[in-house]
Design a protein around this motif. Structure first.
Motif, PDB file in Angstrom:
ATOM      1  N   ARG A  85       0.842  -1.199   0.000  1.00 50.62           N
ATOM      2  CA  ARG A  85       0.000   0.000   0.000  1.00 50.62           C
ATOM      3  C   ARG A  85       0.874   1.245   0.000  1.00 50.62           C
ATOM      4  O   ARG A  85       1.928   1.265   0.623  1.00 50.62           O
ATOM      5  CB  ARG A  85      -0.849   0.093   1.270  1.00 50.62           C
ATOM      6  CG  ARG A  85      -1.757  -1.014   1.579  1.00 50.62           C
ATOM      7  CD  ARG A  85      -2.529  -0.723   2.884  1.00 50.62           C
ATOM      8  NE  ARG A  85      -1.741  -0.242   4.000  1.00 50.62           N
ATOM      9  CZ  ARG A  85      -1.032  -0.996   4.827  1.00 50.62           C
ATOM     10  NH1 ARG A  85      -0.976  -2.295   4.646  1.00 50.62           N
ATOM     11  NH2 ARG A  85      -0.376  -0.467   5.833  1.00 50.62           N
ATOM     12  N   ASP A 138      -1.437   6.625   1.072  1.00 55.09           N
ATOM     13  CA  ASP A 138      -2.881   6.887   1.092  1.00 55.09           C
ATOM     14  C   ASP A 138      -3.706   5.619   1.261  1.00 55.09           C
ATOM     15  O   ASP A 138      -4.932   5.679   1.297  1.00 55.09           O
ATOM     16  CB  ASP A 138      -3.316   7.584  -0.208  1.00 55.09           C
ATOM     17  CG  ASP A 138      -2.772   8.991  -0.315  1.00 55.09           C
ATOM     18  OD1 ASP A 138      -2.635   9.656   0.734  1.00 55.09           O
ATOM     19  OD2 ASP A 138      -2.480   9.418  -1.450  1.00 55.09           O
ATOM     20  N   ARG A 172      -3.712   3.149  -0.968  1.00 52.15           N
ATOM     21  CA  ARG A 172      -4.014   2.566  -2.285  1.00 52.15           C
ATOM     22  C   ARG A 172      -2.988   1.485  -2.617  1.00 52.15           C
ATOM     23  O   ARG A 172      -1.869   1.502  -2.132  1.00 52.15           O
ATOM     24  CB  ARG A 172      -4.002   3.644  -3.358  1.00 52.15           C
ATOM     25  CG  ARG A 172      -5.183   4.588  -3.240  1.00 52.15           C
ATOM     26  CD  ARG A 172      -5.159   5.625  -4.364  1.00 52.15           C
ATOM     27  NE  ARG A 172      -6.355   6.424  -4.352  1.00 52.15           N
ATOM     28  CZ  ARG A 172      -6.508   7.523  -3.625  1.00 52.15           C
ATOM     29  NH1 ARG A 172      -5.534   7.942  -2.839  1.00 52.15           N
ATOM     30  NH2 ARG A 172      -7.628   8.201  -3.677  1.00 52.15           N
ATOM     31  N   TRP A 223      -9.689  -5.364 -11.921  1.00 48.48           N
ATOM     32  CA  TRP A 223     -10.808  -4.713 -11.259  1.00 48.48           C
ATOM     33  C   TRP A 223     -11.958  -5.708 -11.224  1.00 48.48           C
ATOM     34  O   TRP A 223     -12.032  -6.624 -12.041  1.00 48.48           O
ATOM     35  CB  TRP A 223     -11.166  -3.387 -11.919  1.00 48.48           C
ATOM     36  CG  TRP A 223     -11.516  -3.462 -13.364  1.00 48.48           C
ATOM     37  CD1 TRP A 223     -12.748  -3.571 -13.908  1.00 48.48           C
ATOM     38  CD2 TRP A 223     -10.606  -3.469 -14.487  1.00 48.48           C
ATOM     39  NE1 TRP A 223     -12.673  -3.635 -15.272  1.00 48.48           N
ATOM     40  CE2 TRP A 223     -11.368  -3.583 -15.655  1.00 48.48           C
ATOM     41  CE3 TRP A 223      -9.215  -3.406 -14.600  1.00 48.48           C
ATOM     42  CZ2 TRP A 223     -10.800  -3.631 -16.927  1.00 48.48           C
ATOM     43  CZ3 TRP A 223      -8.653  -3.444 -15.864  1.00 48.48           C
ATOM     44  CH2 TRP A 223      -9.446  -3.544 -16.993  1.00 48.48           C
ATOM     45  N   VAL A 265      -8.410  -4.134  -7.428  1.00 46.12           N
ATOM     46  CA  VAL A 265      -8.632  -2.832  -6.803  1.00 46.12           C
ATOM     47  C   VAL A 265      -9.960  -2.233  -7.265  1.00 46.12           C
ATOM     48  O   VAL A 265     -10.496  -2.618  -8.307  1.00 46.12           O
ATOM     49  CB  VAL A 265      -7.485  -1.845  -7.127  1.00 46.12           C
ATOM     50  CG1 VAL A 265      -6.157  -2.359  -6.577  1.00 46.12           C
ATOM     51  CG2 VAL A 265      -7.372  -1.587  -8.618  1.00 46.12           C
ATOM     52  N   ASP A 266     -10.458  -1.282  -6.475  1.00 43.85           N
ATOM     53  CA  ASP A 266     -11.661  -0.562  -6.892  1.00 43.85           C
ATOM     54  C   ASP A 266     -11.269   0.587  -7.811  1.00 43.85           C
ATOM     55  O   ASP A 266     -10.086   0.767  -8.129  1.00 43.85           O
ATOM     56  CB  ASP A 266     -12.476  -0.092  -5.685  1.00 43.85           C
ATOM     57  CG  ASP A 266     -11.790   0.961  -4.829  1.00 43.85           C
ATOM     58  OD1 ASP A 266     -10.760   1.552  -5.258  1.00 43.85           O
ATOM     59  OD2 ASP A 266     -12.261   1.212  -3.711  1.00 43.85           O
ATOM     60  N   GLU A 267     -12.246   1.393  -8.211  1.00 41.34           N
ATOM     61  CA  GLU A 267     -11.974   2.474  -9.171  1.00 41.34           C
ATOM     62  C   GLU A 267     -11.062   3.561  -8.607  1.00 41.34           C
ATOM     63  O   GLU A 267     -10.490   4.347  -9.351  1.00 41.34           O
ATOM     64  CB  GLU A 267     -13.280   3.089  -9.694  1.00 41.34           C
ATOM     65  CG  GLU A 267     -14.209   3.624  -8.641  1.00 41.34           C
ATOM     66  CD  GLU A 267     -15.129   2.564  -8.034  1.00 41.34           C
ATOM     67  OE1 GLU A 267     -15.752   2.862  -7.009  1.00 41.34           O
ATOM     68  OE2 GLU A 267     -15.226   1.449  -8.563  1.00 41.34           O
ATOM     69  N   ASP A 268     -10.889   3.591  -7.289  1.00 41.34           N
ATOM     70  CA  ASP A 268      -9.996   4.565  -6.669  1.00 41.34           C
ATOM     71  C   ASP A 268      -8.621   3.984  -6.336  1.00 41.34           C
ATOM     72  O   ASP A 268      -7.773   4.671  -5.766  1.00 41.34           O
ATOM     73  CB  ASP A 268     -10.631   5.133  -5.398  1.00 41.34           C
ATOM     74  CG  ASP A 268     -11.885   5.945  -5.708  1.00 41.34           C
ATOM     75  OD1 ASP A 268     -11.867   6.707  -6.698  1.00 41.34           O
ATOM     76  OD2 ASP A 268     -12.880   5.797  -4.975  1.00 41.34           O
ATOM     77  N   GLY A 269      -8.418   2.702  -6.647  1.00 46.71           N
ATOM     78  CA  GLY A 269      -7.124   2.071  -6.417  1.00 46.71           C
ATOM     79  C   GLY A 269      -6.955   1.393  -5.070  1.00 46.71           C
ATOM     80  O   GLY A 269      -5.858   0.966  -4.722  1.00 46.71           O
ATOM     81  N   TYR A 270      -8.049   1.293  -4.301  1.00 46.62           N
ATOM     82  CA  TYR A 270      -7.970   0.633  -3.000  1.00 46.62           C
ATOM     83  C   TYR A 270      -8.106  -0.884  -3.173  1.00 46.62           C
ATOM     84  O   TYR A 270      -8.867  -1.365  -4.006  1.00 46.62           O
ATOM     85  CB  TYR A 270      -9.046   1.159  -2.045  1.00 46.62           C
ATOM     86  CG  TYR A 270      -8.785   2.581  -1.640  1.00 46.62           C
ATOM     87  CD1 TYR A 270      -7.821   2.879  -0.680  1.00 46.62           C
ATOM     88  CD2 TYR A 270      -9.480   3.626  -2.235  1.00 46.62           C
ATOM     89  CE1 TYR A 270      -7.573   4.202  -0.318  1.00 46.62           C
ATOM     90  CE2 TYR A 270      -9.230   4.945  -1.877  1.00 46.62           C
ATOM     91  CZ  TYR A 270      -8.273   5.220  -0.918  1.00 46.62           C
ATOM     92  OH  TYR A 270      -8.018   6.521  -0.575  1.00 46.62           O
TER      93      TYR A 270
END
Length: 145
Positions: A55, A58, A60, A97, A120-125
């Motif tokens: 990670r 942030d 991500r 994704w 990951v999700d659309e925000d990179g998490y």
């Protein structure tokens, strides 16, 4: 007389309809990119895992580091205490994704020679991981009548 044979889209594309979300698994072990190789090695030994998701500051996903990938650093004990995970060569994006077709993800993993791929999700998490074995198994099960 000409005969036209048609195939249903389902039979033309094995695993049609399956997505990465159907196959992804949780990943309990993560490490911050500013953690040291020595800290990662401690986790590898105590948790008996072969990979850790990395990670950024942030939260991500930055990538995935393997025990094998850290081996060059571990042979030089003086460097493990000071070398940050971010300074090592480890698997980095792009990542899978959840809405990605599982068949496409399996092809990408084969081309990239990946055994594990972060999801990951659309925000990179980080949502989880996709393993080659799980993807292959689900696609094989979906293609058998």
């Amino acid at each position: 007389m000409n005969t036209v044979t048609t195939h249903s889209p389902q039979s033309a594309r094995p695993g049609h309809g399956l997505t990465v979300a159907d196959a992804m698994e949780p990943c309990d072990y993560q490490i911050a990119n500013d953690s040291t190789v020595d800290q990662a090695n401690d986790i590898f030994h105590s948790a008996h895992v072969e990979y850790l998701l990395v990670r950024d500051h942030d939260g991500r996903c930055e990538g995935l580091v393997t025990r094998t990938g850290l081996h060059p650093f571990l042979t030089r004990s003086w460097s493990t205490e000071r070398t940050a995970i971010s300074a090592t060569s480890h698997q980095r994006g792009p990542f899978a994704w959840p809405t990605m077709a599982l068949a496409l993800a399996a092809i990408a993993m084969r081309i990239k020679h990946l055994v594990v791929w972060p999801v990951v999700d659309e925000d990179g998490y980080i949502l989880g991981v996709l393993t080659a074995d799980r993807a292959t198994g689900l696609l094989a099960a979906a293609s058998t009548p």
